[in-house]
Write a protein that holds these residues in place. Structure first.
Motif, PDB file in Angstrom:
ATOM      1  N   GLY A   1      64.238  26.285  10.779  1.00  0.00           N
ATOM      2  CA  GLY A   1      64.856  27.597  10.837  1.00  0.00           C
ATOM      3  C   GLY A   1      64.677  28.404   9.565  1.00  0.00           C
ATOM      4  N   ALA A   2      65.039  29.681   9.649  1.00  0.00           N
ATOM      5  CA  ALA A   2      64.785  30.630   8.563  1.00  0.00           C
ATOM      6  C   ALA A   2      65.594  30.316   7.311  1.00  0.00           C
ATOM      7  N   ASP A   3      66.847  29.893   7.473  1.00  0.00           N
ATOM      8  CA  ASP A   3      67.675  29.660   6.286  1.00  0.00           C
ATOM      9  C   ASP A   3      67.199  28.445   5.502  1.00  0.00           C
ATOM     10  N   PHE A   4      66.777  27.392   6.199  1.00  0.00           N
ATOM     11  CA  PHE A   4      66.212  26.262   5.457  1.00  0.00           C
ATOM     12  C   PHE A   4      64.920  26.683   4.770  1.00  0.00           C
ATOM     13  N   ALA A   5      64.143  27.561   5.421  1.00  0.00           N
ATOM     14  CA  ALA A   5      62.909  28.048   4.791  1.00  0.00           C
ATOM     15  C   ALA A   5      63.222  28.792   3.501  1.00  0.00           C
TER      16      ALA A   5
ATOM     17  N   PRO B   1      72.491  19.037   4.345  1.00  0.00           N
ATOM     18  CA  PRO B   1      73.233  18.577   5.532  1.00  0.00           C
ATOM     19  C   PRO B   1      73.972  19.700   6.253  1.00  0.00           C
ATOM     20  N   ALA B   2      74.203  20.826   5.592  1.00  0.00           N
ATOM     21  CA  ALA B   2      74.845  21.961   6.251  1.00  0.00           C
ATOM     22  C   ALA B   2      73.856  22.766   7.087  1.00  0.00           C
ATOM     23  N   LEU B   3      72.556  22.663   6.779  1.00  0.00           N
ATOM     24  CA  LEU B   3      71.543  23.471   7.461  1.00  0.00           C
ATOM     25  C   LEU B   3      70.698  22.679   8.446  1.00  0.00           C
ATOM     26  N   VAL B   4      70.705  21.343   8.330  1.00  0.00           N
ATOM     27  CA  VAL B   4      69.786  20.507   9.099  1.00  0.00           C
ATOM     28  C   VAL B   4      70.572  19.468   9.899  1.00  0.00           C
TER      29      VAL B   4
ATOM     30  N   ALA C   1      71.643  15.913  11.556  1.00  0.00           N
ATOM     31  CA  ALA C   1      71.627  14.605  10.897  1.00  0.00           C
ATOM     32  C   ALA C   1      70.349  13.828  11.183  1.00  0.00           C
ATOM     33  N   ASP C   2      69.824  13.928  12.429  1.00  0.00           N
ATOM     34  CA  ASP C   2      68.639  13.140  12.759  1.00  0.00           C
ATOM     35  C   ASP C   2      67.370  13.681  12.107  1.00  0.00           C
ATOM     36  N   GLN C   3      67.441  14.897  11.541  1.00  0.00           N
ATOM     37  CA  GLN C   3      66.280  15.478  10.869  1.00  0.00           C
ATOM     38  C   GLN C   3      66.378  15.400   9.348  1.00  0.00           C
ATOM     39  N   LEU C   4      67.429  14.780   8.832  1.00  0.00           N
ATOM     40  CA  LEU C   4      67.611  14.711   7.380  1.00  0.00           C
ATOM     41  C   LEU C   4      66.463  14.011   6.665  1.00  0.00           C
ATOM     42  N   PRO C   5      65.964  12.841   7.147  1.00  0.00           N
ATOM     43  CA  PRO C   5      64.841  12.229   6.419  1.00  0.00           C
ATOM     44  C   PRO C   5      63.628  13.133   6.305  1.00  0.00           C
ATOM     45  N   THR C   6      63.306  13.863   7.392  1.00  0.00           N
ATOM     46  CA  THR C   6      62.154  14.765   7.350  1.00  0.00           C
ATOM     47  C   THR C   6      62.397  15.935   6.404  1.00  0.00           C
ATOM     48  N   ALA C   7      63.608  16.509   6.458  1.00  0.00           N
ATOM     49  CA  ALA C   7      63.926  17.620   5.566  1.00  0.00           C
ATOM     50  C   ALA C   7      63.888  17.176   4.106  1.00  0.00           C
ATOM     51  N   ASN C   8      64.438  16.003   3.824  1.00  0.00           N
ATOM     52  CA  ASN C   8      64.406  15.485   2.453  1.00  0.00           C
ATOM     53  C   ASN C   8      62.977  15.209   1.998  1.00  0.00           C
ATOM     54  N   ALA C   9      62.150  14.720   2.915  1.00  0.00           N
ATOM     55  CA  ALA C   9      60.747  14.491   2.565  1.00  0.00           C
ATOM     56  C   ALA C   9      60.043  15.814   2.271  1.00  0.00           C
ATOM     57  N   TRP C  10      60.372  16.862   3.033  1.00  0.00           N
ATOM     58  CA  TRP C  10      59.801  18.184   2.777  1.00  0.00           C
ATOM     59  C   TRP C  10      60.155  18.660   1.365  1.00  0.00           C
ATOM     60  N   LEU C  11      61.434  18.561   1.036  1.00  0.00           N
ATOM     61  CA  LEU C  11      61.863  18.996  -0.291  1.00  0.00           C
ATOM     62  C   LEU C  11      61.258  18.109  -1.371  1.00  0.00           C
TER      63      LEU C  11
ATOM     64  N   LEU D   1      75.046  29.304   5.486  1.00  0.00           N
ATOM     65  CA  LEU D   1      75.779  28.286   4.748  1.00  0.00           C
ATOM     66  C   LEU D   1      77.282  28.509   4.934  1.00  0.00           C
ATOM     67  N   PRO D   2      78.016  27.482   5.308  1.00  0.00           N
ATOM     68  CA  PRO D   2      79.460  27.665   5.476  1.00  0.00           C
ATOM     69  C   PRO D   2      80.146  27.873   4.137  1.00  0.00           C
TER      70      PRO D   2
END
Length: 412
Positions: free
Chosen positions: A12-16, A132-135, A137-147, A195-196
């Motif tokens: 999504g746009a906010d994670f981008a 974890p607020a934007l992604v 839970a099941d996509q956290l490893p991929t998001a962390n790998a991206w970062l 972001l909350p």
């Protein structure tokens, strides 16, 4: 293919926006990491003075980490990150003026780096709750790998030789680029809309808030073991690498640009590790990955103590960096899945205090050890210490795999 290449399509746009802000800041920060030691070394060749610049940036983690965690859970995290990045941009602008005016001194460098480190305790602690607020839970490893991949490519791969080259061209240039990067990152974070806001909590004292974070981490067996392991591991690692610029000059016979190129070995391995981390976590137990990583760390220090050949040192650094990227993905995901959101800042700050506080102590001790016994003494000491750490951490790390495979929430 689009979903593989662009984080906006994946998350999504906010994670981008968050990813872009991290990319810009990582590039600038990596440039300063390469140019900072060169700036100090251009003034003095004293190992303790060179290591002192690293210590000045890491010292705030010892002094303010717990307070920063408490404030990150009280204040609006997005506004906090934006404000801190603007302050860091201003501090670097002051350093640029001093370098350009030939008025820079070692104490001034220490002061600016201390400001950068203080801001880091606030910004990194607050931003750690963004993913974890934007992604999901099941996509956290991929998001962390991206970062992680972004950090590796820009902070370690592109920034290090670029920082060394910019310093050769104009000593003030790398710090000016970093100032601009923090300003741009602030603007990007300000644009994240989903972001909350930090929820109002019953008014308690900072001491009570800090105690809650300490208590939660200490009661979580695995995260406690990981934090203590990294605290001691970072003491010995940073004791050796705080004087790495002198090791490259005196032991390996490299110059300023050669030092910058050598630093890209961290990026080569780190990039490979971030690419490999998600599939490895699907096929190899987290326990095996963490234990293997500690073996690699001991081997890194022993190899650097023995060799005088740049390519041997570079090859071992690549192997180490693969481990570091995989370790970081595993540990970050474990923490994100286990720690409740309302106390995430405080728990992360306790973890950071142990991890980065150990790094600060190591940077200080490394310069003193190198001054007294020579540069290679720091690597021999680190190799022996990592062997002991490996033995002590072996059994506690057995609990990593079952916790990693649980759904979000984990055990408290």
């Amino acid at each position: 293919m689009l979903r593989v290449l662009f984080p906006r399509a994946l998350f999504g746009a906010d994670f981008a926006r968050l990813w872009t802000a991290a990319a810009v800041a990582n590039l600038g920060d990596g440039i300063t990491m390469a140019a900072g030691p060169l700036l100090v070394a251009s003034i003095t060749t004293d190992p303790a003075a060179v290591a002192g610049a690293v210590f000045a940036q890491q010292l705030p983690w010892l002094l303010f980490a717990l307070l920063s965690g408490a404030w990150a859970d009280r204040l609006d995290r997005r506004r906090l990150v934006v404000t801190v990045n603007l302050v860091r941009a201003a501090a670097l602008a002051a350093l640029v003026a001093a370098v350009a005016g030939d008025a820079v001194t070692v104490p001034l460098i220490y002061a600016v780096f201390f400001v950068l480190g203080t801001g880091e305790t606030l910004a990194d602690t607050a931003a750690s709750a963004f993913v974890p607020a934007l992604v999901p839970a099941d996509q956290l490893p991929t998001a962390n790998a991206w970062l992680g991949a972004t950090f590796t490519v820009l902070n370690q791969f592109a920034a290090k030789p670029l920082g060394a080259w910019l310093f050769v061209v104009a000593a003030a240039a790398p710090f000016g680029v970093n100032a601009l990067s923090f300003a741009a990152s602030a603007a990007l974070v300000a644009g994240i809309g989903s972001l909350p806001a930090t929820r109002p909590r019953p008014r308690t004292s900072l001491r009570a808030d800090i105690a809650e974070g300490l208590r939660w981490l200490w009661q979580h067996r695995l995260l406690r073991a990981l934090a203590v392991t990294m605290a001691f591991g970072n003491v010995v690692f940073c004791a050796a690498f705080a004087i790495f610029v002198l090791y490259a000059f005196e032991r390996l016979g490299l110059g300023q640009l050669g030092y910058g190129v050598l630093l890209t070995a961290f990026a080569v391995g780190g990039l490979a590790g971030t690419v490999a981390a998600p599939p490895l976590l699907r096929t190899v137990s987290a326990t095996v990955l963490l234990r293997t990583g500690l073996v690699v760390e001991a081997a890194l220090h022993a190899t650097l103590a023995l060799t005088r050949t740049p390519w041997v040192a570079a090859a071992m650094i690549v192997v180490f960096s693969v481990h570091a990227a995989v370790w970081g993905t595993v540990v970050t995901t474990l923490r994100q899945r286990s720690v409740p959101g309302p106390i995430y800042g405080r728990v992360s700050s306790v973890y950071s205090l142990l991890e980065l506080g150990g790094a600060a102590l190591g940077s200080l001790l490394g310069g003193l050890l190198a001054r007294a016994y020579g540069i290679t003494a720091t690597f021999w000491t680190a190799a022996a210490a990592m062997a002991v750490i490996l033995l002590l951490a072996w059994r506690p790390l057995a609990t990593a795999t079952p916790v990693f495979r649980r759904p979000a929430g984990g055990d408290g």
